[in-house]
Design a protein around this motif. Structure first.
Motif, short mmCIF file in Angstrom:
data_model
loop_
_atom_site.label_atom_id
_atom_site.label_comp_id
_atom_site.label_asym_id
_atom_site.label_seq_id
_atom_site.Cartn_x
_atom_site.Cartn_y
_atom_site.Cartn_z
N GLN A 127 3.67 26.45 29.66
CA GLN A 127 4.29 25.14 29.88
C GLN A 127 5.76 25.28 30.27
O GLN A 127 6.46 26.17 29.78
CB GLN A 127 4.21 24.30 28.61
CG GLN A 127 2.81 23.98 28.14
CD GLN A 127 2.82 23.12 26.89
OE1 GLN A 127 3.86 22.74 26.38
NE2 GLN A 127 1.63 22.81 26.38
N PRO A 128 6.25 24.39 31.13
CA PRO A 128 7.69 24.32 31.39
C PRO A 128 8.43 24.00 30.10
O PRO A 128 7.95 23.21 29.27
CB PRO A 128 7.83 23.17 32.40
CG PRO A 128 6.48 23.05 33.03
CD PRO A 128 5.49 23.41 31.96
N PHE A 129 9.57 24.62 29.91
CA PHE A 129 10.34 24.42 28.70
C PHE A 129 11.16 23.13 28.79
O PHE A 129 11.85 22.90 29.77
CB PHE A 129 11.29 25.60 28.48
CG PHE A 129 12.16 25.47 27.25
CD1 PHE A 129 11.65 25.77 26.00
CD2 PHE A 129 13.47 25.05 27.36
CE1 PHE A 129 12.44 25.65 24.86
CE2 PHE A 129 14.27 24.92 26.23
CZ PHE A 129 13.75 25.23 24.98
N ASP A 130 11.05 22.30 27.77
CA ASP A 130 11.83 21.08 27.68
C ASP A 130 12.70 21.17 26.42
O ASP A 130 12.17 21.23 25.32
CB ASP A 130 10.93 19.85 27.61
CG ASP A 130 11.73 18.56 27.61
OD1 ASP A 130 12.19 18.16 26.52
OD2 ASP A 130 11.90 17.96 28.68
N PRO A 131 14.03 21.18 26.56
CA PRO A 131 14.89 21.40 25.39
C PRO A 131 14.67 20.40 24.26
O PRO A 131 14.55 20.78 23.10
CB PRO A 131 16.30 21.27 25.98
CG PRO A 131 16.16 21.64 27.41
CD PRO A 131 14.82 21.12 27.81
N ARG A 132 14.60 19.12 24.59
CA ARG A 132 14.54 18.15 23.51
C ARG A 132 13.17 18.13 22.84
O ARG A 132 13.07 17.98 21.62
CB ARG A 132 14.90 16.75 24.03
CG ARG A 132 13.96 16.20 25.07
CD ARG A 132 14.35 14.79 25.46
NE ARG A 132 13.33 14.23 26.34
CZ ARG A 132 13.29 12.95 26.70
NH1 ARG A 132 14.22 12.13 26.25
NH2 ARG A 132 12.35 12.52 27.49
N ASP A 133 12.08 18.29 23.62
CA ASP A 133 10.76 18.30 23.01
C ASP A 133 10.55 19.56 22.17
O ASP A 133 9.93 19.52 21.11
CB ASP A 133 9.67 18.18 24.08
CG ASP A 133 9.50 16.74 24.55
OD1 ASP A 133 9.70 15.82 23.72
OD2 ASP A 133 9.18 16.53 25.72
N TYR A 134 11.07 20.69 22.66
CA TYR A 134 10.95 21.93 21.89
C TYR A 134 11.71 21.79 20.57
O TYR A 134 11.17 22.13 19.50
CB TYR A 134 11.49 23.11 22.69
CG TYR A 134 11.19 24.45 22.07
CD1 TYR A 134 10.05 25.17 22.45
CD2 TYR A 134 12.02 25.01 21.11
CE1 TYR A 134 9.75 26.40 21.88
CE2 TYR A 134 11.74 26.24 20.54
CZ TYR A 134 10.61 26.93 20.93
OH TYR A 134 10.32 28.16 20.36
N ALA A 135 12.94 21.30 20.64
CA ALA A 135 13.74 21.15 19.42
C ALA A 135 13.07 20.19 18.45
O ALA A 135 13.03 20.43 17.24
CB ALA A 135 15.14 20.67 19.77
N ARG A 136 12.54 19.10 18.98
CA ARG A 136 11.86 18.12 18.13
C ARG A 136 10.63 18.73 17.46
O ARG A 136 10.40 18.55 16.27
CB ARG A 136 11.46 16.91 18.98
CG ARG A 136 10.82 15.78 18.19
CD ARG A 136 11.84 15.00 17.41
NE ARG A 136 11.20 13.99 16.56
CZ ARG A 136 11.86 13.11 15.84
NH1 ARG A 136 13.16 13.12 15.84
NH2 ARG A 136 11.22 12.24 15.10
N ALA A 137 9.83 19.47 18.24
CA ALA A 137 8.63 20.09 17.70
C ALA A 137 8.95 21.17 16.68
O ALA A 137 8.16 21.46 15.78
CB ALA A 137 7.77 20.65 18.82
N LEU A 138 10.12 21.77 16.83
CA LEU A 138 10.50 22.90 15.97
C LEU A 138 11.02 22.46 14.61
O LEU A 138 10.77 23.15 13.60
CB LEU A 138 11.58 23.73 16.67
CG LEU A 138 12.09 24.99 15.96
CD1 LEU A 138 10.96 26.00 15.78
CD2 LEU A 138 13.25 25.60 16.72
N VAL A 139 11.71 21.33 14.54
CA VAL A 139 12.40 21.00 13.29
C VAL A 139 11.99 19.70 12.63
O VAL A 139 12.47 19.39 11.54
CB VAL A 139 13.92 20.97 13.49
CG1 VAL A 139 14.43 22.29 14.04
CG2 VAL A 139 14.36 19.83 14.39
N THR A 140 11.11 18.91 13.24
CA THR A 140 10.74 17.64 12.61
C THR A 140 9.25 17.56 12.37
O THR A 140 8.44 18.06 13.15
CB THR A 140 11.16 16.44 13.49
OG1 THR A 140 10.47 16.50 14.73
CG2 THR A 140 12.66 16.45 13.72
N ASP A 141 8.90 16.90 11.27
CA ASP A 141 7.48 16.72 10.92
C ASP A 141 6.89 15.52 11.63
O ASP A 141 7.61 14.67 12.12
CB ASP A 141 7.34 16.53 9.40
CG ASP A 141 7.72 17.79 8.65
OD1 ASP A 141 7.44 18.88 9.16
OD2 ASP A 141 8.30 17.65 7.54
#
Length: 348
Positions: free
Chosen positions: A334-348
């Motif tokens: 998948q293309p990397f998306d900064p905000r979606d990656y960060a959201r998926a990484l740190v929020t439930d």
């Protein structure tokens, strides 16, 4: 933690921020970057319109579940996080470092969070600041005739599979592709790459086992020029970043490509196995010194608890993460998306 001094950040923060309310609970709507956006196509729609953004975001979240638990496990009491309590800040620092975010990136995240003052939702604020550390959403530089992509990395990171999936995606977006198998040491690698090339409808350039890798790379570029192809993707042998002689051979491949086509390679993508954690940062640093890496592909996120390593790669080294691998299927590159990656990484 000590505030970073001037010039210590290799990558300036991006200028975008989440729209008001977007970071809070159900108000968040994943958009997911599309391949058209990654490839710099005019008027490209985000994946939320082009495909099912919710489904792709769910796949990304699932693949980052181990990393998310590792990162937030020590923040179970974050609902009562008190910005005025030094112990809470220390617990946050420890959690980020334990989650492979790295010391420097952790220091910067804590500095940014402290500057906010009020923290009604720590995880949402952390996701926003982490997204900014990644920088602007990346683009693959294909504005050349042909565009040359050199793919490097250590053994076992998934280079060949990544090249195959990338070739298929490029073909879907109207690019004609030549794949050059400059990993001349393993016959199985060439065979696997040829199968992927056939699936993607790409031209394949191989060689005899043990041939000069630089010569194969040269032949791949030559074939693309002669046949009028749009993109050349050059595979290379997996090599340890600590082996100077092999790294010099890789540098030779790069020089030969540049000698054949001015300005090439236009992209040098380093494939990093996310399960290696902080060792991936060291790989990125040394490969960057040897061959001028322009972007990172982070693979095997679905089996890793160390997805936080994407943050120091981008922030400390100034290397944009351009693609992520979240599974075995074609759509799992998948293309990397900064905000979606960060959201998926740190929020439930």
């Amino acid at each position: 933690m000590k505030e970073l001094g001037p010039g210590e950040c290799a990558l300036p923060a991006a200028e975008f921020r989440f729209p008001v309310g977007e970071t809070a609970g159900l108000a968040y709507a994943p958009r997911m970057r599309s391949w058209g956006e990654l490839l710099g196509e005019p008027d490209a729609a985000p994946a939320a319109e082009e495909e099912s953004g919710g489904r792709l975001f769910s796949r990304l979240r699932d693949s980052l579940s181990k990393s998310r638990r590792a990162l937030t496990g020590e923040l179970a009491a974050a609902a009562a996080f008190d910005p005025g309590d030094d112990a809470d800040w220390e617990r946050l620092e420890e959690a980020l470092i334990a989650g492979d975010v790295g010391v420097r990136a952790t220091a910067e995240l804590v500095r940014r969070l402290e500057a906010r003052g009020e923290l009604t939702d720590l995880n949402a604020a952390l996701a926003e600041e982490a997204a900014e550390l990644f920088g602007e959403p990346p683009v693959l530089d294909l504005a050349h005739e042909p565009a040359v992509i050199l793919v490097v990395g250590v053994n076992g990171t998934g280079k060949t599979t990544t090249i195959g999936k990338l070739s298929a995606r490029l073909a879907e977006h109207g690019r004609s592709v030549v794949v050059a198998a400059a990993d001349t040491y393993r016959a199985a690698a060439e065979e696997q790459l040829e199968i992927w090339a056939q699936r993607a409808g790409a031209d394949f350039v191989g060689s005899e086992r043990g041939a000069d890798p630089a010569a194969v790379a040269y032949d791949g570029v030559e074939a693309a020029v002669a046949r009028g192809r749009d993109v050349v993707i050059v595979d290379t042998a997996g090599r340890l970043h600590t082996q100077a002689n092999l790294m010099e051979e890789l540098a030779k491949v790069r020089r030969v490509i540049a000698g054949r086509l001015d300005g090439a390679p236009h992209e040098t993508l380093l494939v990093v196995d996310a399960t290696t954690g902080q060792n991936g940062v060291q790989q990125a640093r040394l490969f960057g010194d040897a061959v001028g890496v322009t972007g990172v592909v982070l693979t095997k996120l679905d089996g890793s608890a160390k997805g936080g390593v994407a943050i120091p790669i981008a922030y400390e080294l100034g290397l944009p993460v351009k693609l992520v691998g979240v599974g075995e299927a074609l759509e799992d590159l998948q293309p990397f998306d900064p905000r979606d990656y960060a959201r998926a990484l740190v929020t439930d």
